[in-house]
Design a protein around this motif. Structure first.
Motif, PDB file in Angstrom:
ATOM      1  N   GLU A 152     -15.686  -7.214   0.521  1.00  6.74           N
ATOM      2  CA  GLU A 152     -16.319  -6.192  -0.316  1.00  6.74           C
ATOM      3  C   GLU A 152     -15.301  -5.402  -1.134  1.00  6.74           C
ATOM      4  OE1 GLU A 152     -19.319  -5.863  -1.159  1.00  6.74           O
ATOM      5  OE2 GLU A 152     -20.041  -7.404   0.200  1.00  6.74           O
ATOM      6  N   ILE A 153     -14.174  -5.088  -0.529  1.00  9.41           N
ATOM      7  CA  ILE A 153     -13.144  -4.373  -1.290  1.00  9.41           C
ATOM      8  C   ILE A 153     -12.622  -5.259  -2.424  1.00  9.41           C
ATOM      9  CG2 ILE A 153     -10.890  -3.246  -1.188  1.00  9.41           C
ATOM     10  CD1 ILE A 153     -13.091  -1.739   0.315  1.00  9.41           C
ATOM     11  N   MET A 154     -12.366  -6.523  -2.114  1.00  8.46           N
ATOM     12  CA  MET A 154     -11.850  -7.423  -3.152  1.00  8.46           C
ATOM     13  C   MET A 154     -12.851  -7.620  -4.280  1.00  8.46           C
ATOM     14  SD  MET A 154      -9.746 -10.448  -1.288  1.00  8.46           S
ATOM     15  CE  MET A 154      -8.138 -10.104  -0.574  1.00  8.46           C
ATOM     16  N   LEU A 155     -14.126  -7.557  -3.958  1.00 10.09           N
ATOM     17  CA  LEU A 155     -15.145  -7.857  -4.964  1.00 10.09           C
ATOM     18  C   LEU A 155     -15.476  -6.661  -5.848  1.00 10.09           C
ATOM     19  CD1 LEU A 155     -17.417 -10.091  -2.733  1.00 10.09           C
ATOM     20  CD2 LEU A 155     -16.280 -10.806  -4.834  1.00 10.09           C
ATOM     21  N   ALA A 166     -11.762 -13.555  -6.740  1.00  9.93           N
ATOM     22  CA  ALA A 166     -11.520 -13.005  -5.404  1.00  9.93           C
ATOM     23  C   ALA A 166     -11.373 -14.074  -4.322  1.00  9.93           C
ATOM     24  CB  ALA A 166     -12.643 -12.032  -5.026  1.00  9.93           C
ATOM     25  N   THR A 167     -11.985 -15.217  -4.524  1.00  7.51           N
ATOM     26  CA  THR A 167     -12.068 -16.217  -3.448  1.00  7.51           C
ATOM     27  C   THR A 167     -10.708 -16.635  -2.890  1.00  7.51           C
ATOM     28  OG1 THR A 167     -14.134 -17.038  -4.375  1.00  7.51           O
ATOM     29  CG2 THR A 167     -12.973 -18.483  -2.840  1.00  7.51           C
ATOM     30  N   ARG A 201       4.164  -2.948   1.363  1.00  6.89           N
ATOM     31  CA  ARG A 201       4.709  -3.823   0.331  1.00  6.89           C
ATOM     32  C   ARG A 201       4.152  -5.250   0.464  1.00  6.89           C
ATOM     33  NH1 ARG A 201      11.132  -4.219   0.198  1.00  6.89           N
ATOM     34  NH2 ARG A 201      10.711  -6.140   1.341  1.00  6.89           N
ATOM     35  N   GLU A 202       4.027  -5.682   1.728  1.00  9.88           N
ATOM     36  CA  GLU A 202       3.509  -7.026   1.987  1.00  9.88           C
ATOM     37  C   GLU A 202       2.039  -7.127   1.578  1.00  9.88           C
ATOM     38  OE1 GLU A 202       3.345 -10.058   5.857  1.00  9.88           O
ATOM     39  OE2 GLU A 202       3.857  -7.952   6.124  1.00  9.88           O
ATOM     40  N   VAL A 203       1.287  -6.045   1.853  1.00  8.45           N
ATOM     41  CA  VAL A 203      -0.129  -6.032   1.493  1.00  8.45           C
ATOM     42  C   VAL A 203      -0.283  -6.051  -0.031  1.00  8.45           C
ATOM     43  CG1 VAL A 203      -2.307  -4.788   1.725  1.00  8.45           C
ATOM     44  CG2 VAL A 203      -0.653  -4.772   3.605  1.00  8.45           C
ATOM     45  N   LEU A 204       0.518  -5.233  -0.695  1.00  8.67           N
ATOM     46  CA  LEU A 204       0.461  -5.200  -2.162  1.00  8.67           C
ATOM     47  C   LEU A 204       0.854  -6.548  -2.760  1.00  8.67           C
ATOM     48  CD1 LEU A 204       1.889  -1.647  -2.982  1.00  8.67           C
ATOM     49  CD2 LEU A 204      -0.393  -2.501  -3.541  1.00  8.67           C
ATOM     50  N   LEU A 263      -4.538  -9.029  -8.611  1.00  8.05           N
ATOM     51  CA  LEU A 263      -5.964  -8.748  -8.430  1.00  8.05           C
ATOM     52  C   LEU A 263      -6.382  -7.445  -9.111  1.00  8.05           C
ATOM     53  CD1 LEU A 263      -8.326 -10.151  -7.092  1.00  8.05           C
ATOM     54  CD2 LEU A 263      -7.775  -9.015  -4.949  1.00  8.05           C
ATOM     55  N   GLY A 264      -5.410  -6.545  -9.331  1.00  9.58           N
ATOM     56  CA  GLY A 264      -5.726  -5.300 -10.019  1.00  9.58           C
ATOM     57  C   GLY A 264      -6.275  -4.208  -9.115  1.00  9.58           C
ATOM     58  N   TYR A 265      -6.438  -3.016  -9.678  1.00  9.04           N
ATOM     59  CA  TYR A 265      -6.913  -1.851  -8.912  1.00  9.04           C
ATOM     60  C   TYR A 265      -6.229  -1.776  -7.545  1.00  9.04           C
ATOM     61  CZ  TYR A 265     -10.568  -0.820 -12.318  1.00  9.04           C
ATOM     62  OH  TYR A 265     -11.251  -0.481 -13.454  1.00  9.04           O
TER      63      TYR A 265
END
Length: 352
Positions: free
Chosen positions: A32-35, A43-44, A66-69, A75-77
């Motif tokens: 949901e966050i990715m979408l 997103a897939t 940093r790893e998460v980013l 992907l943006g936002y």
DNA sequence: AATACGTGGCC
DNA sequence: TGGCCAAGTAT
């Protein structure tokens, strides 16, 4: 009944998506966050990579931001990724790694607003909260021919009540997915497929011939221009980067040292800026090439970017203080915004 | 309430 | 081809 018609359509035409057929709130949350403001097709791949690297909320909590980013790069936002990580830590510590299971608790989490809270509550826990996203706004505005703007407080309140009414006693888990999927595939923004629409006879906007004018939005975005002069300071496979801080775009991501201006400036003027002097005073430098004025369009701003490539020797690089030197083999460790990613890819494509 | 926040696809 | 749009949220 409208809800049943939409559910019937859904059972026949729904897509098989990686985040469907699960009631794991963690997977549903990530999807949901990715979408948010992002297409399914985009997103897939990100979703699959993300779940592969962080299979559980605790795995995510233990990671470096940093790893998460980096996984989010492109992907943006990016506040979504930062909030995702912060929320994972909260769930890991305050909730003992177990995702909260009430609408109220879910809504408290960073990065989760009314839509996402309703989506997770219904998809994962079958709680009766009507999800109201761009798809639902569109479907409801057309079916009931509502010409209230959807981007005002009043409009949102009105549509939220309408969404709740329309859901009625339908099974929340399936109904919410159904009306969202219906909006995404059948009742699309442009050229909706009214010819084959199962609820055409009940659609007031179709009867009025106003389908293509709904939903209504009141605001228009205004864009501003910014001028970015990036200094690509390299020595063989090494180059200098800095971390973006503050409340601006791309917070906590990395870039080449940047000189920004609110208007276009000449190379000569660049030489007189304090940042340039800070970097190069008393040092020899040779501008190797200048990639000028590639415009990167964001939703609210046009970035006119120029990348100035300067070769410097290693000793000189070492003296430059608030910046860090990385080797091309370390690129995978740092998240970069699109303009920098593009330049890195073009520059290092032939280097292993 | 109005605005900021990314990126890519579409016509 | 430039403007609009896509499973919104935070401030």
């Amino acid at each position: 009944m409208l809800s049943n018609q939409i559910i019937d359509w859904y059972l026949q035409y729904k897509r098989d998506l990686p985040w469907r057929n699960t009631s794991d709130p963690y997977k549903i949350w990530i999807s949901e966050i990715m979408l948010q403001q992002t297409r399914v097709a985009t997103a897939t791949d990100y979703f699959n990579r993300f779940l592969n690297q962080f299979p559980t909320v605790s795995d995510l909590a233990m990671a470096d931001e940093r790893e998460v980013l980096k996984l989010w790069q492109g992907l943006g936002y990016y506040s979504r990724a930062r909030n995702l990580h912060a929320t994972a830590k909260i769930i890991h510590t305050d909730y003992n790694g177990v995702f909260p299971n009430t609408y109220k608790d879910i809504l408290k989490l960073k990065g989760i607003g009314t839509y996402t809270a309703a989506a997770i509550s219904s998809f994962a826990f079958n709680l009766p909260y009507a999800a109201l996203d761009g798809n639902v706004f569109r479907v409801l505005s057309r079916v009931y021919s509502i010409d209230k703007p959807i981007d005002t407080g009043e409009g949102k309140k009105f549509f939220q009540e309408l969404a709740t009414e329309t859901m009625g006693n339908a099974r929340p888990e399936i109904y919410n997915q159904a009306i969202i999927e219906f909006g995404a595939l059948q009742c699309t923004p442009r050229t909706p497929n009214c010819v084959t629409c199962p609820i055409q006879a009940n659609c007031l906007a179709f009867g009025n011939g106003q389908v293509d004018q709904l939903p209504l939005k009141s605001k228009q975005i205004k864009t501003k221009n910014r001028y970015f002069y990036y200094l690509f300071l390299s020595c063989e496979n090494r180059f200098i980067i800095e971390k973006r801080e503050g409340k601006d775009i791309w917070k906590n991501m990395y870039q080449y040292p940047l000189i920004e201006s609110d208007k276009a400036i000449s190379t000569k003027k660049l030489l007189q800026t304090s940042k340039w002097k800070e970097l190069f005073e008393n040092k020899e430098l040779v501008i190797q090439s200048i990639c000028e004025n590639v415009v990167h369009k964001l939703s609210h701003q046009n970035l006119h970017t120029t990348i100035i490539h300067i070769n410097t020797d290693i000793d000189q690089l070492k003296e430059i203080k608030p910046y860090q030197i990385i080797d091309s083999s370390e690129i995978e460790n740092y998240p970069f915004p699109k303009p920098i990613e593009n330049h890195i890819n073009a520059t290092f494509e032939n280097i292993p």
